[in-house]
Write a protein that holds these residues in place. Structure first.
Motif, PDB file in Angstrom:
ATOM      1  N   ALA A  29      -8.548  -2.990   5.229  1.00 27.82           N
ATOM      2  CA  ALA A  29      -9.570  -2.300   4.430  1.00 27.82           C
ATOM      3  C   ALA A  29     -10.791  -1.943   5.265  1.00 27.82           C
ATOM      4  O   ALA A  29     -11.434  -0.912   5.031  1.00 27.82           O
ATOM      5  CB  ALA A  29      -9.973  -3.170   3.242  1.00 27.82           C
ATOM      6  N   ASP A  30     -11.131  -2.775   6.234  1.00 24.61           N
ATOM      7  CA  ASP A  30     -12.315  -2.530   7.060  1.00 24.61           C
ATOM      8  C   ASP A  30     -12.005  -1.750   8.334  1.00 24.61           C
ATOM      9  O   ASP A  30     -12.909  -1.411   9.090  1.00 24.61           O
ATOM     10  CB  ASP A  30     -12.973  -3.865   7.444  1.00 24.61           C
ATOM     11  N   ALA A  31     -10.728  -1.483   8.578  1.00 25.39           N
ATOM     12  CA  ALA A  31     -10.324  -0.838   9.830  1.00 25.39           C
ATOM     13  C   ALA A  31     -10.496   0.677   9.760  1.00 25.39           C
ATOM     14  O   ALA A  31     -10.331   1.291   8.709  1.00 25.39           O
ATOM     15  CB  ALA A  31      -8.873  -1.175  10.143  1.00 25.39           C
ATOM     16  N   HIS A  32     -10.823   1.252  10.907  1.00 21.56           N
ATOM     17  CA  HIS A  32     -10.945   2.708  11.021  1.00 21.56           C
ATOM     18  C   HIS A  32      -9.845   3.308  11.884  1.00 21.56           C
ATOM     19  O   HIS A  32      -9.546   4.494  11.774  1.00 21.56           O
ATOM     20  CB  HIS A  32     -12.315   3.076  11.583  1.00 21.56           C
ATOM     21  N   LEU A  33      -9.243   2.490  12.752  1.00 24.42           N
ATOM     22  CA  LEU A  33      -8.156   2.964  13.599  1.00 24.42           C
ATOM     23  C   LEU A  33      -7.323   1.761  14.059  1.00 24.42           C
ATOM     24  O   LEU A  33      -7.868   0.829  14.652  1.00 24.42           O
ATOM     25  CB  LEU A  33      -8.687   3.719  14.816  1.00 24.42           C
ATOM     26  N   ARG A  59       5.966  -8.738   9.663  1.00 24.64           N
ATOM     27  CA  ARG A  59       7.409  -9.026   9.566  1.00 24.64           C
ATOM     28  C   ARG A  59       7.933  -8.953   8.128  1.00 24.64           C
ATOM     29  O   ARG A  59       9.105  -9.212   7.884  1.00 24.64           O
ATOM     30  CB  ARG A  59       7.687 -10.410  10.152  1.00 24.64           C
ATOM     31  N   ASP A  60       7.079  -8.606   7.199  1.00 21.94           N
ATOM     32  CA  ASP A  60       7.482  -8.570   5.795  1.00 21.94           C
ATOM     33  C   ASP A  60       8.275  -7.292   5.512  1.00 21.94           C
ATOM     34  O   ASP A  60       7.763  -6.184   5.663  1.00 21.94           O
ATOM     35  CB  ASP A  60       6.249  -8.629   4.891  1.00 21.94           C
ATOM     36  N   ALA A  61       9.529  -7.464   5.095  1.00 23.38           N
ATOM     37  CA  ALA A  61      10.419  -6.315   4.904  1.00 23.38           C
ATOM     38  C   ALA A  61       9.855  -5.302   3.910  1.00 23.38           C
ATOM     39  O   ALA A  61       9.917  -4.090   4.143  1.00 23.38           O
ATOM     40  CB  ALA A  61      11.800  -6.802   4.453  1.00 23.38           C
ATOM     41  N   GLY A  62       9.295  -5.782   2.812  1.00 22.31           N
ATOM     42  CA  GLY A  62       8.740  -4.880   1.809  1.00 22.31           C
ATOM     43  C   GLY A  62       7.552  -4.097   2.330  1.00 22.31           C
ATOM     44  O   GLY A  62       7.455  -2.880   2.142  1.00 22.31           O
ATOM     45  N   PHE A  63       6.659  -4.786   3.002  1.00 21.50           N
ATOM     46  CA  PHE A  63       5.475  -4.122   3.553  1.00 21.50           C
ATOM     47  C   PHE A  63       5.875  -3.090   4.604  1.00 21.50           C
ATOM     48  O   PHE A  63       5.368  -1.965   4.619  1.00 21.50           O
ATOM     49  CB  PHE A  63       4.531  -5.159   4.169  1.00 21.50           C
ATOM     50  N   LEU A  64       6.807  -3.477   5.471  1.00 23.94           N
ATOM     51  CA  LEU A  64       7.205  -2.584   6.560  1.00 23.94           C
ATOM     52  C   LEU A  64       7.953  -1.363   6.048  1.00 23.94           C
ATOM     53  O   LEU A  64       7.747  -0.247   6.538  1.00 23.94           O
ATOM     54  CB  LEU A  64       8.071  -3.349   7.570  1.00 23.94           C
ATOM     55  N   ALA A  65       8.801  -1.552   5.053  1.00 23.87           N
ATOM     56  CA  ALA A  65       9.563  -0.428   4.515  1.00 23.87           C
ATOM     57  C   ALA A  65       8.666   0.515   3.715  1.00 23.87           C
ATOM     58  O   ALA A  65       8.696   1.730   3.914  1.00 23.87           O
ATOM     59  CB  ALA A  65      10.710  -0.935   3.646  1.00 23.87           C
ATOM     60  N   GLN A  66       7.850  -0.046   2.817  1.00 27.79           N
ATOM     61  CA  GLN A  66       6.998   0.785   1.969  1.00 27.79           C
ATOM     62  C   GLN A  66       5.813   1.360   2.733  1.00 27.79           C
ATOM     63  O   GLN A  66       5.465   2.527   2.566  1.00 27.79           O
ATOM     64  CB  GLN A  66       6.466  -0.032   0.788  1.00 27.79           C
ATOM     65  N   GLY A  67       5.192   0.528   3.554  1.00 32.62           N
ATOM     66  CA  GLY A  67       3.961   0.947   4.206  1.00 32.62           C
ATOM     67  C   GLY A  67       4.144   1.776   5.456  1.00 32.62           C
ATOM     68  O   GLY A  67       3.362   2.691   5.732  1.00 32.62           O
ATOM     69  N   LEU A  68       5.188   1.453   6.230  1.00 36.13           N
ATOM     70  CA  LEU A  68       5.366   2.116   7.522  1.00 36.13           C
ATOM     71  C   LEU A  68       6.716   2.814   7.674  1.00 36.13           C
ATOM     72  O   LEU A  68       6.963   3.436   8.708  1.00 36.13           O
ATOM     73  CB  LEU A  68       5.198   1.085   8.650  1.00 36.13           C
ATOM     74  N   ARG A  69       7.574   2.673   6.674  1.00 35.82           N
ATOM     75  CA  ARG A  69       8.910   3.283   6.699  1.00 35.82           C
ATOM     76  C   ARG A  69       9.729   2.851   7.925  1.00 35.82           C
ATOM     77  O   ARG A  69      10.393   3.659   8.567  1.00 35.82           O
ATOM     78  CB  ARG A  69       8.808   4.805   6.634  1.00 35.82           C
ATOM     79  N   LEU A  70       9.650   1.577   8.249  1.00 36.25           N
ATOM     80  CA  LEU A  70      10.396   1.074   9.394  1.00 36.25           C
ATOM     81  C   LEU A  70      11.860   0.864   9.032  1.00 36.25           C
ATOM     82  O   LEU A  70      12.202   0.605   7.882  1.00 36.25           O
ATOM     83  CB  LEU A  70       9.816  -0.250   9.890  1.00 36.25           C
ATOM     84  N   ALA A  71      12.709   0.955  10.051  1.00 33.77           N
ATOM     85  CA  ALA A  71      14.123   0.648   9.876  1.00 33.77           C
ATOM     86  C   ALA A  71      14.280  -0.860   9.698  1.00 33.77           C
ATOM     87  O   ALA A  71      13.393  -1.639  10.058  1.00 33.77           O
ATOM     88  CB  ALA A  71      14.918   1.132  11.090  1.00 33.77           C
ATOM     89  N   GLU A  72      15.418  -1.267   9.184  1.00 33.99           N
ATOM     90  CA  GLU A  72      15.636  -2.680   8.857  1.00 33.99           C
ATOM     91  C   GLU A  72      15.489  -3.596  10.064  1.00 33.99           C
ATOM     92  O   GLU A  72      14.991  -4.719   9.941  1.00 33.99           O
ATOM     93  CB  GLU A  72      17.033  -2.849   8.245  1.00 33.99           C
ATOM     94  N   LEU A  98      -2.649   0.801   3.380  1.00 34.27           N
ATOM     95  CA  LEU A  98      -1.978  -0.448   3.729  1.00 34.27           C
ATOM     96  C   LEU A  98      -2.721  -1.656   3.167  1.00 34.27           C
ATOM     97  O   LEU A  98      -2.092  -2.662   2.812  1.00 34.27           O
ATOM     98  CB  LEU A  98      -1.811  -0.555   5.238  1.00 34.27           C
ATOM     99  N   ALA A  99      -4.045  -1.569   3.089  1.00 35.70           N
ATOM    100  CA  ALA A  99      -4.816  -2.657   2.478  1.00 35.70           C
ATOM    101  C   ALA A  99      -4.419  -2.817   1.017  1.00 35.70           C
ATOM    102  O   ALA A  99      -4.205  -3.936   0.529  1.00 35.70           O
ATOM    103  CB  ALA A  99      -6.312  -2.372   2.597  1.00 35.70           C
ATOM    104  N   SER A 100      -4.278  -1.690   0.310  1.00 32.46           N
ATOM    105  CA  SER A 100      -3.889  -1.725  -1.097  1.00 32.46           C
ATOM    106  C   SER A 100      -2.473  -2.284  -1.267  1.00 32.46           C
ATOM    107  O   SER A 100      -2.218  -3.098  -2.166  1.00 32.46           O
ATOM    108  CB  SER A 100      -3.974  -0.303  -1.674  1.00 32.46           C
ATOM    109  N   LEU A 101      -1.576  -1.884  -0.371  1.00 32.94           N
ATOM    110  CA  LEU A 101      -0.202  -2.388  -0.437  1.00 32.94           C
ATOM    111  C   LEU A 101      -0.162  -3.887  -0.164  1.00 32.94           C
ATOM    112  O   LEU A 101       0.548  -4.630  -0.861  1.00 32.94           O
ATOM    113  CB  LEU A 101       0.673  -1.638   0.570  1.00 32.94           C
ATOM    114  N   ALA A 102      -0.918  -4.337   0.831  1.00 31.34           N
ATOM    115  CA  ALA A 102      -0.948  -5.770   1.137  1.00 31.34           C
ATOM    116  C   ALA A 102      -1.463  -6.562  -0.055  1.00 31.34           C
ATOM    117  O   ALA A 102      -0.909  -7.623  -0.394  1.00 31.34           O
ATOM    118  CB  ALA A 102      -1.822  -6.019   2.371  1.00 31.34           C
TER     119      ALA A 102
END
Length: 197
Positions: A96-100, A150-163, A70-74
């Protein structure tokens, strides 16, 4: 009719709530809670108010490699959008610094009775409950959002959230390395009106 005994006072719990303090995400490190502990914390968080019992939220537990992804995607999305470099770096470092991290996903349900705003507030209540459960269990915890929530691109690509879904909070969990000083708190008296009639 059966009479119910009044609730017993819990001064220890009240003292915890009066003194609770989130731990900055950037100060959290390993070890992090194990799977069983996280499940317990999520169980506590799920006891939040939920008008209509719709469960208009869900959890995505992001472990170390997922946080790095997710850090790379952001970074990629932010760079493509020519975001301010310093702000973007801060946002990228949060992952990038997060572990969980637990993403509390607001997932409003169609309802004739329960307005969407109430469902979103329920998701917010879950975020605070999760932070408090983690703190009560002795872990450091912090609730972050940022543009990624709330970013549609980040949420769809990174987390596969519904619209219709978004992230109510990214809850960072770990071991605190620094005890933060308390910060100024609201003047409750100035914010409160007492109505007698």
């Amino acid at each position: 009719m059966t009479q119910i005994a009044p609730l017993a006072p819990r001064p220890d719990v009240l003292d915890f709530l009066l003194t609770r303090r989130s731990r900055p995400a950037k100060t959290l490190t390993t070890p992090v809670p194990d799977r069983g502990t996280v499940e317990t914390l999520l169980t506590a968080a799920a006891r939040s108010p939920d008008h209509g019992k719709l469960e208009p939220w869900r959890f995505i537990v992001l472990q170390r490699d997922a946080c790095a992804r997710l850090a790379s995607l952001a970074r990629s999305l932010g760079t493509a959008r020519t975001m301010d470099a310093n702000k973007l770096e801060k946002d990228v470092r949060a992952f990038a610094d997060a572990h969980l991290v637990v993403a509390v996903v607001a997932a409003p349900k169609a309802s004739d009775k329960i307005p969407e705003v109430e469902q979103v507030m329920s998701a917010g209540a879950v975020c605070l409950a999760l932070v408090n459960a983690a703190l009560a269990a002795g872990w450091g915890a912090n609730w972050l959002t940022g543009w990624m929530a709330r970013d549609a691109g980040f949420l769809a690509q990174g987390l596969r959230l519904a619209e219709a879904e978004f992230v109510a909070g990214f809850i960072h969990l770990g071991t605190e390395t620094v005890a933060p000083p308390d910060r100024p708190r609201p003047d409750v008296g100035a914010l409160t009106s007492w109505v007698e009639t």
